[in-house]
Design a protein around this motif. Structure first.
Motif, mmCIF file in Angstrom:
data_model
loop_
_atom_site.group_PDB
_atom_site.id
_atom_site.type_symbol
_atom_site.label_atom_id
_atom_site.label_comp_id
_atom_site.label_asym_id
_atom_site.label_seq_id
_atom_site.Cartn_x
_atom_site.Cartn_y
_atom_site.Cartn_z
ATOM 1 N N LEU A 277 0.826 -1.208 0.000
ATOM 2 C CA LEU A 277 0.000 0.000 0.000
ATOM 3 C C LEU A 277 0.863 1.262 0.000
ATOM 4 O O LEU A 277 0.573 2.229 -0.714
ATOM 5 C CB LEU A 277 -0.934 0.003 1.218
ATOM 6 C CG LEU A 277 -2.024 -1.082 1.222
ATOM 7 C CD1 LEU A 277 -2.810 -1.035 2.525
ATOM 8 C CD2 LEU A 277 -2.954 -0.908 0.029
ATOM 9 N N ILE A 278 1.943 1.233 0.782
ATOM 10 C CA ILE A 278 2.856 2.383 0.823
ATOM 11 C C ILE A 278 3.491 2.591 -0.544
ATOM 12 O O ILE A 278 3.580 3.720 -1.053
ATOM 13 C CB ILE A 278 3.938 2.174 1.901
ATOM 14 C CG1 ILE A 278 3.316 2.268 3.296
ATOM 15 C CG2 ILE A 278 5.053 3.223 1.757
ATOM 16 C CD1 ILE A 278 4.282 1.916 4.417
ATOM 17 N N VAL B 119 2.462 1.526 -3.581
ATOM 18 C CA VAL B 119 1.473 1.927 -4.591
ATOM 19 C C VAL B 119 1.085 3.392 -4.406
ATOM 20 O O VAL B 119 0.991 4.165 -5.378
ATOM 21 C CB VAL B 119 0.225 1.025 -4.521
ATOM 22 C CG1 VAL B 119 -0.891 1.584 -5.403
ATOM 23 C CG2 VAL B 119 0.577 -0.395 -4.951
ATOM 24 N N LYS B 120 0.863 3.789 -3.170
ATOM 25 C CA LYS B 120 0.506 5.176 -2.888
ATOM 26 C C LYS B 120 1.616 6.123 -3.329
ATOM 27 O O LYS B 120 1.365 7.199 -3.896
ATOM 28 C CB LYS B 120 0.240 5.353 -1.386
ATOM 29 C CG LYS B 120 -0.181 6.765 -1.006
ATOM 30 C CD LYS B 120 -0.448 6.872 0.491
ATOM 31 C CE LYS B 120 -0.851 8.285 0.876
ATOM 32 N NZ LYS B 120 -1.071 8.422 2.342
ATOM 33 N N GLY B 121 2.881 5.722 -3.079
ATOM 34 C CA GLY B 121 4.012 6.547 -3.485
ATOM 35 C C GLY B 121 4.114 6.685 -4.992
ATOM 36 O O GLY B 121 4.395 7.771 -5.516
ATOM 37 N N VAL C 95 1.623 6.333 -7.237
ATOM 38 C CA VAL C 95 0.487 7.128 -7.712
ATOM 39 C C VAL C 95 0.723 8.611 -7.442
ATOM 40 O O VAL C 95 0.474 9.470 -8.314
ATOM 41 C CB VAL C 95 -0.823 6.659 -7.038
ATOM 42 C CG1 VAL C 95 -1.965 7.616 -7.359
ATOM 43 C CG2 VAL C 95 -1.174 5.250 -7.492
ATOM 44 N N ALA C 96 1.201 8.933 -6.254
ATOM 45 C CA ALA C 96 1.443 10.338 -5.911
ATOM 46 C C ALA C 96 2.513 10.938 -6.813
ATOM 47 O O ALA C 96 2.400 12.092 -7.244
ATOM 48 C CB ALA C 96 1.868 10.447 -4.441
ATOM 49 N N ARG D 45 1.011 11.553 -10.298
ATOM 50 C CA ARG D 45 0.008 12.622 -10.313
ATOM 51 C C ARG D 45 0.630 13.994 -10.119
ATOM 52 O O ARG D 45 0.140 14.990 -10.658
ATOM 53 C CB ARG D 45 -1.024 12.384 -9.207
ATOM 54 C CG ARG D 45 -2.022 11.287 -9.524
ATOM 55 C CD ARG D 45 -3.027 11.170 -8.394
ATOM 56 N NE ARG D 45 -4.074 10.197 -8.700
ATOM 57 C CZ ARG D 45 -5.028 9.835 -7.857
ATOM 58 N NH1 ARG D 45 -5.060 10.385 -6.639
ATOM 59 N NH2 ARG D 45 -5.939 8.942 -8.200
ATOM 60 N N ASP E 164 6.796 17.272 -0.463
ATOM 61 C CA ASP E 164 5.975 16.109 -0.797
ATOM 62 C C ASP E 164 6.339 14.941 0.096
ATOM 63 O O ASP E 164 6.949 13.975 -0.333
ATOM 64 C CB ASP E 164 6.175 15.733 -2.271
ATOM 65 C CG ASP E 164 5.283 14.555 -2.656
ATOM 66 O OD1 ASP E 164 5.681 13.810 -3.554
ATOM 67 O OD2 ASP E 164 4.226 14.371 -2.031
ATOM 68 N N ASN F 14 3.891 13.846 2.444
ATOM 69 C CA ASN F 14 2.618 13.589 3.107
ATOM 70 C C ASN F 14 2.529 14.358 4.429
ATOM 71 O O ASN F 14 1.836 13.954 5.336
ATOM 72 C CB ASN F 14 2.415 12.088 3.364
ATOM 73 C CG ASN F 14 2.316 11.318 2.060
ATOM 74 O OD1 ASN F 14 1.741 11.798 1.085
ATOM 75 N ND2 ASN F 14 2.871 10.127 2.034
ATOM 76 N N GLU G 168 5.393 5.438 12.817
ATOM 77 C CA GLU G 168 5.013 4.606 11.681
ATOM 78 C C GLU G 168 6.051 3.515 11.409
ATOM 79 O O GLU G 168 5.703 2.353 11.204
ATOM 80 C CB GLU G 168 4.816 5.474 10.439
ATOM 81 C CG GLU G 168 3.527 6.289 10.463
ATOM 82 C CD GLU G 168 3.312 7.051 9.176
ATOM 83 O OE1 GLU G 168 4.192 7.005 8.290
ATOM 84 O OE2 GLU G 168 2.251 7.697 9.049
ATOM 85 N N ASN H 96 9.729 3.350 -4.643
ATOM 86 C CA ASN H 96 8.440 2.733 -4.307
ATOM 87 C C ASN H 96 8.234 1.425 -5.059
ATOM 88 O O ASN H 96 7.614 0.497 -4.535
ATOM 89 C CB ASN H 96 7.299 3.711 -4.611
ATOM 90 C CG ASN H 96 7.224 4.844 -3.606
ATOM 91 O OD1 ASN H 96 6.939 4.634 -2.435
ATOM 92 N ND2 ASN H 96 7.503 6.055 -4.060
#
Length: 205
Positions: free
Chosen positions: A84-85, A87-89, A91-92, A95, A104, A106, A116, A190
């Protein structure tokens, strides 16, 4: 005491040096936020290593037995979070390729980064198995002072290596100042996290 210190240093570096998801996360954290935040995350990972070293020194064999039934689900959970980390990285980065790397992250603050990475590292029960196996292999009774030396040495070794990773990430963040450099760094880092997570998941099957 000297033997316990050496054993702790060897154990700490042994668990910290192999490149894994946590190492990549620390490097990426420093590169995309700040050295201070990266070091905080690094110390979160090192603290988790120290906690597992302490638990192993206190009750290694018993904890191995206790964790065996939940070891695989914990590995799956850790792998899923890493995916998840990653994929989120990715995508960000796709984008917002032009967003400044220092802005950047988060909005991560040092304390949040520490908590974390501490929590994510604690999801790896193999760490305590590793420390416990090293202790039990010596076939000796560990007195409280000896155990304390072992734990402190293991923590110091892990912390020093994680700090090196954070420093390396900060250097990368300063060198790759172009938008394309930041994008490639984000995608590569990522992507590697996702690959490591898939390997972790497969190894737990």
């Amino acid at each position: 005491m000297t033997e316990a210190a050496i054993a702790g240093l060897v154990a700490g570096y042994g668990i910290a040096i192999p490149v894994g998801g946590m190492a990549v996360l620390i490097i990426m954290l420093s590169a995309r936020t700040s050295l201070r935040t990266g070091l905080a995350g690094a110390m979160g990972t090192a603290t988790a290593d120290g906690v597992y070293a302490l638990l192993a020194a206190l009750a290694g064999a018993a904890l191995i037995t206790l964790l065996r039934p939940v070891a695989r689900p914990m590995q799956w959970a850790g792998a899923l979070i890493l995916v998840l980390i990653g994929v989120k990285g990715v995508v960000a980065a796709l984008r917002r390729p032009g967003v400044d790397a220092r802005l950047d992250g988060n909005g991560k603050k040092p304390l949040r980064a520490y908590l974390e990475l501490f929590g994510l590292t604690m999801l790896n029960p193999l760490t305590i198995v590793y420390f416990a196996a090293l202790i039990l292999a010596q076939q000796q009774t560990w007195s409280p002072p000896r155990a304390a030396v072992f734990v402190l040495a293991a923590f110091a070794a892990s912390a020093s290596w994680q700090a090196v990773l954070a420093l390396g990430g900060a250097v990368v963040g300063r060198v790759l100042v172009s938008d394309r450099g930041r994008l490639l760094t984000a995608l590569a880092g990522n992507g590697f996290i996702i690959v490591l997570a898939v390997r972790l998941f497969v190894s737990a099957l």
